[in-house]
Design a protein around this motif. Structure first.
Motif, PDB file in Angstrom:
ATOM      1  N   ASP A 100       4.258  37.505  33.745  1.00  0.00           N
ATOM      2  CA  ASP A 100       3.828  36.579  32.700  1.00  0.00           C
ATOM      3  C   ASP A 100       2.758  35.600  33.162  1.00  0.00           C
ATOM      4  N   MET A 101       2.674  35.361  34.456  1.00  0.00           N
ATOM      5  CA  MET A 101       1.759  34.334  34.952  1.00  0.00           C
ATOM      6  C   MET A 101       0.589  34.971  35.700  1.00  0.00           C
ATOM      7  N   GLY A 102      -0.498  34.198  35.858  1.00  0.00           N
ATOM      8  CA  GLY A 102      -1.598  34.616  36.707  1.00  0.00           C
ATOM      9  C   GLY A 102      -2.703  35.372  35.992  1.00  0.00           C
ATOM     10  N   LEU A 103      -3.750  35.689  36.754  1.00  0.00           N
ATOM     11  CA  LEU A 103      -4.924  36.395  36.255  1.00  0.00           C
ATOM     12  C   LEU A 103      -5.147  37.665  37.066  1.00  0.00           C
ATOM     13  N   GLU A 104      -5.644  38.681  36.386  1.00  0.00           N
ATOM     14  CA  GLU A 104      -5.924  39.950  37.048  1.00  0.00           C
ATOM     15  C   GLU A 104      -7.285  39.905  37.734  1.00  0.00           C
ATOM     16  N   ASP A 105      -7.319  40.288  38.991  1.00  0.00           N
ATOM     17  CA  ASP A 105      -8.571  40.425  39.731  1.00  0.00           C
ATOM     18  C   ASP A 105      -8.833  41.923  39.898  1.00  0.00           C
ATOM     19  N   LYS A 106      -9.599  42.489  38.958  1.00  0.00           N
ATOM     20  CA  LYS A 106      -9.798  43.940  38.932  1.00  0.00           C
ATOM     21  C   LYS A 106     -10.592  44.440  40.130  1.00  0.00           C
ATOM     22  N   GLU A 107     -11.472  43.610  40.664  1.00  0.00           N
ATOM     23  CA  GLU A 107     -12.254  44.036  41.814  1.00  0.00           C
ATOM     24  C   GLU A 107     -11.377  44.263  43.042  1.00  0.00           C
ATOM     25  N   ARG A 108     -10.443  43.378  43.243  1.00  0.00           N
ATOM     26  CA  ARG A 108      -9.543  43.495  44.405  1.00  0.00           C
ATOM     27  C   ARG A 108      -8.293  44.280  44.090  1.00  0.00           C
ATOM     28  N   GLY A 109      -8.072  44.572  42.793  1.00  0.00           N
ATOM     29  CA  GLY A 109      -6.854  45.286  42.408  1.00  0.00           C
ATOM     30  C   GLY A 109      -5.607  44.482  42.663  1.00  0.00           C
ATOM     31  N   LYS A 111      -3.249  40.743  41.353  1.00  0.00           N
ATOM     32  CA  LYS A 111      -3.018  39.692  40.365  1.00  0.00           C
ATOM     33  C   LYS A 111      -2.817  38.371  41.110  1.00  0.00           C
ATOM     34  N   THR A 112      -3.541  37.349  40.702  1.00  0.00           N
ATOM     35  CA  THR A 112      -3.509  36.050  41.386  1.00  0.00           C
ATOM     36  C   THR A 112      -2.772  35.028  40.536  1.00  0.00           C
ATOM     37  N   ILE A 113      -1.807  34.363  41.147  1.00  0.00           N
ATOM     38  CA  ILE A 113      -1.065  33.283  40.477  1.00  0.00           C
ATOM     39  C   ILE A 113      -1.301  32.007  41.270  1.00  0.00           C
ATOM     40  N   ASN A 114      -1.972  31.042  40.657  1.00  0.00           N
ATOM     41  CA  ASN A 114      -2.279  29.770  41.314  1.00  0.00           C
ATOM     42  C   ASN A 114      -1.206  28.740  40.953  1.00  0.00           C
ATOM     43  N   LEU A 115      -0.370  28.400  41.919  1.00  0.00           N
ATOM     44  CA  LEU A 115       0.698  27.425  41.706  1.00  0.00           C
ATOM     45  C   LEU A 115       0.428  26.125  42.449  1.00  0.00           C
ATOM     46  N   ILE A 149       5.602  44.099  44.100  1.00  0.00           N
ATOM     47  CA  ILE A 149       6.676  44.434  43.172  1.00  0.00           C
ATOM     48  C   ILE A 149       6.441  45.844  42.629  1.00  0.00           C
ATOM     49  N   THR A 150       7.489  46.463  42.148  1.00  0.00           N
ATOM     50  CA  THR A 150       7.356  47.794  41.549  1.00  0.00           C
ATOM     51  C   THR A 150       7.268  47.669  40.040  1.00  0.00           C
ATOM     52  N   ASP A 151       6.484  48.564  39.447  1.00  0.00           N
ATOM     53  CA  ASP A 151       6.283  48.546  38.004  1.00  0.00           C
ATOM     54  C   ASP A 151       6.216  49.989  37.520  1.00  0.00           C
ATOM     55  N   LYS A 152       6.517  50.202  36.263  1.00  0.00           N
ATOM     56  CA  LYS A 152       6.449  51.556  35.720  1.00  0.00           C
ATOM     57  C   LYS A 152       5.000  52.020  35.626  1.00  0.00           C
ATOM     58  N   ALA A 153       4.774  53.232  36.089  1.00  0.00           N
ATOM     59  CA  ALA A 153       3.424  53.799  36.027  1.00  0.00           C
ATOM     60  C   ALA A 153       3.131  54.303  34.612  1.00  0.00           C
ATOM     61  N   GLU A 154       1.854  54.563  34.324  1.00  0.00           N
ATOM     62  CA  GLU A 154       1.476  55.032  32.993  1.00  0.00           C
ATOM     63  C   GLU A 154       2.081  56.397  32.694  1.00  0.00           C
ATOM     64  N   GLY A 155       2.160  57.217  33.688  1.00  0.00           N
ATOM     65  CA  GLY A 155       2.768  58.540  33.489  1.00  0.00           C
ATOM     66  C   GLY A 155       4.261  58.485  33.770  1.00  0.00           C
ATOM     67  N   ARG A 156       4.632  59.003  34.918  1.00  0.00           N
ATOM     68  CA  ARG A 156       6.030  58.971  35.316  1.00  0.00           C
ATOM     69  C   ARG A 156       6.184  58.206  36.628  1.00  0.00           C
ATOM     70  N   GLY A 157       7.432  57.818  36.886  1.00  0.00           N
ATOM     71  CA  GLY A 157       7.716  57.156  38.144  1.00  0.00           C
ATOM     72  C   GLY A 157       7.304  55.695  38.148  1.00  0.00           C
ATOM     73  N   PHE A 158       7.107  55.179  39.367  1.00  0.00           N
ATOM     74  CA  PHE A 158       6.801  53.762  39.525  1.00  0.00           C
ATOM     75  C   PHE A 158       5.555  53.586  40.388  1.00  0.00           C
ATOM     76  N   SER A 159       4.924  52.444  40.205  1.00  0.00           N
ATOM     77  CA  SER A 159       3.760  52.104  41.021  1.00  0.00           C
ATOM     78  C   SER A 159       3.967  50.713  41.610  1.00  0.00           C
ATOM     79  N   THR A 160       3.221  50.418  42.648  1.00  0.00           N
ATOM     80  CA  THR A 160       3.331  49.122  43.318  1.00  0.00           C
ATOM     81  C   THR A 160       2.236  48.182  42.821  1.00  0.00           C
ATOM     82  N   ARG A 161       2.633  46.943  42.518  1.00  0.00           N
ATOM     83  CA  ARG A 161       1.664  45.923  42.109  1.00  0.00           C
ATOM     84  C   ARG A 161       1.607  44.843  43.170  1.00  0.00           C
ATOM     85  N   ASN A 162       0.400  44.387  43.476  1.00  0.00           N
ATOM     86  CA  ASN A 162       0.192  43.340  44.459  1.00  0.00           C
ATOM     87  C   ASN A 162      -0.008  42.006  43.749  1.00  0.00           C
ATOM     88  N   ILE A 163       0.818  41.051  44.102  1.00  0.00           N
ATOM     89  CA  ILE A 163       0.760  39.713  43.514  1.00  0.00           C
ATOM     90  C   ILE A 163       0.394  38.724  44.625  1.00  0.00           C
TER      91      ILE A 163
END
Length: 529
Positions: A100-109, A111-115, A149-163
């Motif tokens: 729910d928080m933060g901004l996506e940095d598409k260049e670095r792949g 997500k940045t959350i500034n607290l 963290i792990t997240d559901k991939a667009e197809g099947r299975g799970f993918s890793t997200r970097n926060i």
């Protein structure tokens, strides 16, 4: 040149001069909307204020039963701080918080959350799983932390997200569940709102004013001069951009000496308790930054008065926190359990009755279980299965060194037949029972069988001899008729026990005057070694 260059510059608002404020001044101002809870509201305000430093932020946890105001205090205090710095979270799962928080940095792949300099208030969280995910952030390991963290991939299975989390926030965790992991306990300052009748009475009076005319009440609060002054001071602290609060060498040595004097036996958790004490001192200096000595790089120096005020404030919550308990549970331990502890321990129903007698209210069984588990985890209580009924649990003071009598038989000495009492001592992981003869005051029997313990309560000794003379392991006794050869290899095992005098278990001759069973833990046995 542009048109803006010719326009008059808007002058920066001049910093207002403020008088010196102490802890009692803070509590007096906050008392207009927060009744009682002097220590809690003062510490909460100071922790919020410390948010505007570079890296001295603190973490709070309000843990208490329902309806005591554990979320009311953080919310009321937050009204003195800018809305853009407050982040309220009603409920969040570990993953949803990062989604729910933060901004996506598409260049670095990533997500940045500034607290940075944010006050996170988690309201009514049922558990501390989210805090477990934020452990590196709470302990200020690094200012920029990468969390996967792990997240559901667009197809099947799970993918890793970097926060990527940037900055050190001030966190406030509110929950009714006292079952918190030790790692979270040591990373936070534990607080509990008061639940006294006096506080409830004044709180109802405040509610009656508010509910009778909400607009009038809101207007009176907004126009209160002291509250406006405190809000303006918070803004001035924010504008001052104080990066660090320094403590001079003499004051720090004095503080360290006071802390070590009050903690003769140091524990690993004190490495986190001491910085919290220092944090409160720095916050008091920050509150009066205009009256403190300033140095380069937006830094100020705390004085001895800040040190004394911080020590006084911290001492009011240090005992509970350094035990790993919330003030609410620690108070129950001091008022209900410890003063009424019996030699044979306490059952839950007895603790229920004591709580009702002292606090004049009923404590539900589920919450009592959570409280007792917390006290047992802190090391103040020891939980054992009841000797007579395995369905029940007994609770003993873990710091007591005397033995615990859990069963006493009715004994009437028969002088004509010369009957002597048997005292059974139960100890060890393998649950041995050693029987002490009341005649020789030494072991005569070793058994694993509870039936033997219940049947043999006295020894009959007359002119013909002793009824246990052929099975007694005390071969020095004049009545002993035991054939050692029949025991074979088992005798070597028995020899390790037959010379154990009562003093080995901390027993005196008075303990052997009547039949009983004495239960000893493994820890007790080791201490006597």
């Amino acid at each position: 040149m542009s048109l803006s260059d010719f326009m008059p510059k808007t002058p920066e608002p001049e910093a207002k001069e403020f008088t010196e404020l102490k802890v009692e001044d803070i509590t007096r101002i906050l008392s207009k909307t927060i009744k009682h809870d002097e220590v809690n509201k003062a510490i909460t305000f100071l922790c919020y204020l410390l948010n505007y430093t570079s890296e001295d932020q603190l973490n709070l946890a309000f843990i208490a039963e329902s309806s005591t105001g554990k979320s009311y205090i953080p919310l009321e205090v937050s009204q003195f701080f800018p809305e853009e710095d407050i982040v309220l979270v009603g409920y969040a799962t570990p993953s949803s918080f990062f989604h729910d928080m933060g901004l996506e940095d598409k260049e670095r792949g990533i997500k940045t959350i500034n607290l940075h300099q944010k006050i996170l208030i988690f309201l009514d969280q049922p558990h501390d799983v989210l805090l477990q995910r934020l452990r590196p952030l709470l302990s200020h390991d690094r200012k920029t932390i990468l969390i996967k963290i792990t997240d559901k991939a667009e197809g099947r299975g799970f993918s890793t997200r970097n926060i990527e989390i940037i900055g050190f926030p001030t966190t406030v965790f509110c929950s009714a569940n006292p079952a918190m992991d030790t790692q979270e306990q040591t990373r936070q300052l534990l607080l509990s709102p008061e639940a006294s009748e006096e506080k409830i009475l004044e709180a109802i009076g405040l509610m009656s004013e508010k509910l009778s005319d909400r607009e009038k009440y809101r207007l009176e609060i907004q126009q209160d001069l002291e509250r406006r002054m405190l809000s303006e001071r918070v803004v001035e602290v924010q504008r001052a951009h104080i990066t660090q609060i320094l403590i001079q060498t003499d004051d720090m040595n004095y503080l360290k000496e006071r802390f070590l004097k009050s903690h003769p036996r140091l524990l690993p958790r004190h490495q986190r308790d001491f910085p919290r004490l220092v944090g409160l001192i720095k916050s008091l200096a920050l509150l009066n930054f205009q009256n403190r000595q300033k140095t380069e790089w937006h830094r100020i120096i705390a004085n001895r008065m800040d040190v004394e005020e911080g020590l006084k404030l911290y001492s009011m919550v240090s005992d509970a926190n350094e035990t790993g308990l919330t003030p609410e549970i620690y108070e129950m331990w001091k008022k209900v359990i410890k003063p009424n502890m019996k030699k044979q321990g306490l059952l839950k129903k007895e603790i229920h009755a004591l709580y009702l007698k002292i606090y004049k209210k009923v404590l539900n069984s589920k919450r009592l279980d959570m409280i007792l588990n917390a006290i047992v985890s802190s090391g103040l209580l020891r939980e054992e299965t009841d000797f007579n009924d395995a369905r029940l649990k007994r609770y003993y003071d873990a710091q007591e060194t005397h033995t615990i009598d859990v069963m006493t038989f009715k004994y009437e000495p028969d002088l004509d037949s010369k009957r002597f009492p048997i005292v059974w001592v139960h100890f060890g992981r393998k649950k041995y029972f050693i029987g002490y003869c009341g005649y020789r005051k030494l072991p005569f029997c070793l058994t694993f069988n509870m039936i033997n313990v219940l049947i043999f309560q006295q020894l009959l000794i007359d002119k013909t001899g002793c009824e246990e003379e052929t099975r007694c392991i005390n071969i020095e006794c004049p009545f002993n008729r035991t054939d050692v050869k029949k025991w074979g290899k088992k005798w070597k095992i028995l020899e390790t026990f037959r010379n154990l005098k009562p003093e080995f278990f901390g027993l005196s001759e008075d303990d052997l005057k009547e039949p009983k069973v004495i239960y000893l833990t493994v820890e007790r046995k080791r201490r006597n070694k």
